[in-house]
Write a protein that holds these residues in place. Structure first.
Motif, PDB file in Angstrom:
ATOM      1  N   THR A 190       0.867  -1.173   0.000  1.00 38.74           N
ATOM      2  CA  THR A 190       0.000   0.000   0.000  1.00 38.74           C
ATOM      3  C   THR A 190       0.908   1.228   0.000  1.00 38.74           C
ATOM      4  OG1 THR A 190      -1.667  -1.242   1.232  1.00 38.74           O
ATOM      5  CG2 THR A 190      -1.899   1.154   1.172  1.00 38.74           C
ATOM      6  N   LEU A 191       0.989   1.900  -1.149  1.00 38.29           N
ATOM      7  CA  LEU A 191       2.040   2.886  -1.370  1.00 38.29           C
ATOM      8  C   LEU A 191       1.896   4.122  -0.494  1.00 38.29           C
ATOM      9  CD1 LEU A 191       2.246   2.512  -5.234  1.00 38.29           C
ATOM     10  CD2 LEU A 191       3.842   1.634  -3.537  1.00 38.29           C
ATOM     11  N   ASN A 192       0.656   4.604  -0.306  1.00 37.67           N
ATOM     12  CA  ASN A 192       0.527   5.786   0.544  1.00 37.67           C
ATOM     13  C   ASN A 192       0.873   5.461   1.992  1.00 37.67           C
ATOM     14  OD1 ASN A 192      -2.224   5.908   2.326  1.00 37.67           O
ATOM     15  ND2 ASN A 192      -2.529   4.610   0.525  1.00 37.67           N
ATOM     16  N   GLY A 193       0.673   4.197   2.397  1.00 37.54           N
ATOM     17  CA  GLY A 193       1.072   3.792   3.744  1.00 37.54           C
ATOM     18  C   GLY A 193       2.573   3.888   3.935  1.00 37.54           C
ATOM     19  N   GLY A 194       3.331   3.513   2.898  1.00 35.81           N
ATOM     20  CA  GLY A 194       4.784   3.656   2.973  1.00 35.81           C
ATOM     21  C   GLY A 194       5.203   5.102   3.101  1.00 35.81           C
ATOM     22  N   ALA A 195       4.517   5.987   2.360  1.00 31.79           N
ATOM     23  CA  ALA A 195       4.850   7.410   2.423  1.00 31.79           C
ATOM     24  C   ALA A 195       4.521   7.997   3.794  1.00 31.79           C
ATOM     25  CB  ALA A 195       4.090   8.162   1.331  1.00 31.79           C
TER      26      ALA A 195
END
Length: 383
Positions: A190-195
């Protein structure tokens, strides 16, 4: 606009920051009283409540609860209102909300963390209430650091252990990645979670000066740059087929804001090319010229208040205050009910004229507060 922030906070305060939420159908007492406990029944009820054009939650006896992330957003908005007005009541509210976050942290993990206070039924899992994930945890950390008392900072610092151990911080050739929540297998990212996780580490680094936190945040951002598409945006998950969402508005906003925060905290231009492409995509594809948010890179509707509030935050942070104000004006014209209350969403042919305490009120209060705070800082600097 300060009066608008105060009325938005008053609406929430008068209701003890408690209300309906975006994904709260499993909190229906009617559903709990049903003679069967079935995944498909749960999904049918939950999705019907979420997707209905009017608010059917009272009919389903959905419980109104205080939300973990919403409380963090309200805490920061109240703290800013205190800075702007000097009214001690706002500081008292912010402190009470920060104390609530400490009391409702999930103690079953390696460090401070929290999640939504209602259960969720998904296709592949039934997520218990208070299951922590990186997003509400990061905003709670930001709120605790914003309040600044030793007990808040000490608790917030332990969230790094939650990210490293429970979210399985893993180094890669391209940088690093984490899981969105402890129970996930890691089959998708989940890319926004990484950000947002990287941004949380930056917040902690900014307070503590611990270089390891800076290094871990940089590794997370490095990996994210490899997942940016040529048009400048990010899909919700990697691989993209792992979600029905594409390059939706507010999740891209999370990522863009996080890269902006890296530049602000570190003073580095390491991701300048990534940011240039991301901001251009975000402004040109995810917003109309009048400030109205688009749903994703292909769809104009629905126009969601959370997308609008995230846009206010991003463009304020990017220094494009004029466009942030365009978004505020669009919200006031399209989704403002008056008396400090905001509606949820505008569809093509109708508006969902109901209010969700976290999704509408908390996000709008926080966005207005951040925009006003920057205005005040600019005013002081110019005098």
């Amino acid at each position: 606009m300060l009066g608008l922030l105060e009325s938005t906070l008053a609406y929430a305060r008068e209701r003890d920051y408690t209300g309906y939420d975006y994904f709260d159908g499993m909190s229906s007492r009617l559903l709990r009283w049903a003679p069967v406990d079935n995944k498909w029944v749960n999904i049918a009820v939950q999705e019907s409540i979420k997707r209905a054009p009017v608010n059917v939650r009272p009919l389903f006896l959905v419980e109104q609860r205080q939300n973990f992330k919403g409380s963090a957003l309200f805490a920061m908005a109240n703290a800013t209102a205190h800075d702007l007005t000097g009214n001690p009541r706002y500081r008292e509210e912010a402190t009470a909300l920060a104390d609530w976050l400490l009391e409702h942290s999930n103690d079953d993990y390696a460090g401070f963390c929290g999640g939504h206070t209602h259960e969720m039924q998904l296709l592949d899992e039934r997520r218990p209430a208070n299951t922590p994930n990186v997003i509400p945890t990061s905003y709670a950390v930001k709120a605790l650091l914003r309040l600044g008392a030793d007990r808040y900072v000490d608790a917030a610092r332990t969230a790094a252990a939650f990210l490293e151990e429970d979210l399985d911080y893993t180094e890669l050739e391209t940088g690093a990645r984490i899981k969105y929540q402890p129970q996930y297998s890691g089959e998708f990212y989940t890319l926004n979670g990484g950000a947002i996780g990287a941004r949380m580490l930056l917040d902690l680094y900014d307070r503590t000066g611990e270089e390891r936190l800076h290094e871990q945040a940089t590794a997370l951002f490095d990996h994210l740059t490899t997942k940016q598409h040529a048009i400048g945006g990010w899909t919700y998950r990697d691989p993209p087929s792992a979600s029905h969402l594409s390059m939706d508005n507010h999740h891209n906003g999370f990522i863009v804001e996080s890269f902006l925060h890296y530049r602000e905290v570190t003073g580095s231009d390491r991701y300048e090319e990534t940011l240039d492409d991301a901001l251009a995509f975000y402004r040109e594809r995810l917003f109309d010229p009048n400030g109205a948010p688009n749903w994703d890179e292909e769809s104009s509707y629905p126009k969601d208040i959370h997308a609008a509030t995230q846009g206010i935050l991003v463009f304020t942070k990017a220094g494009d205050r004029e466009f942030a104000r365009e978004i505020i004006d669009w919200v006031l014209g399209a989704l403002y009910a008056g008396d400090g209350r905001f509606y949820y969403q505008r569809r093509r042919f109708y508006t969902k004229r109901f209010t969700l305490m976290r999704w509408c009120q908390a996000w709008m209060a926080y966005a207005l507060a951040e925009h006003l705070s920057t205005s005040a800082e600019i005013s002081v600097a110019n005098n």
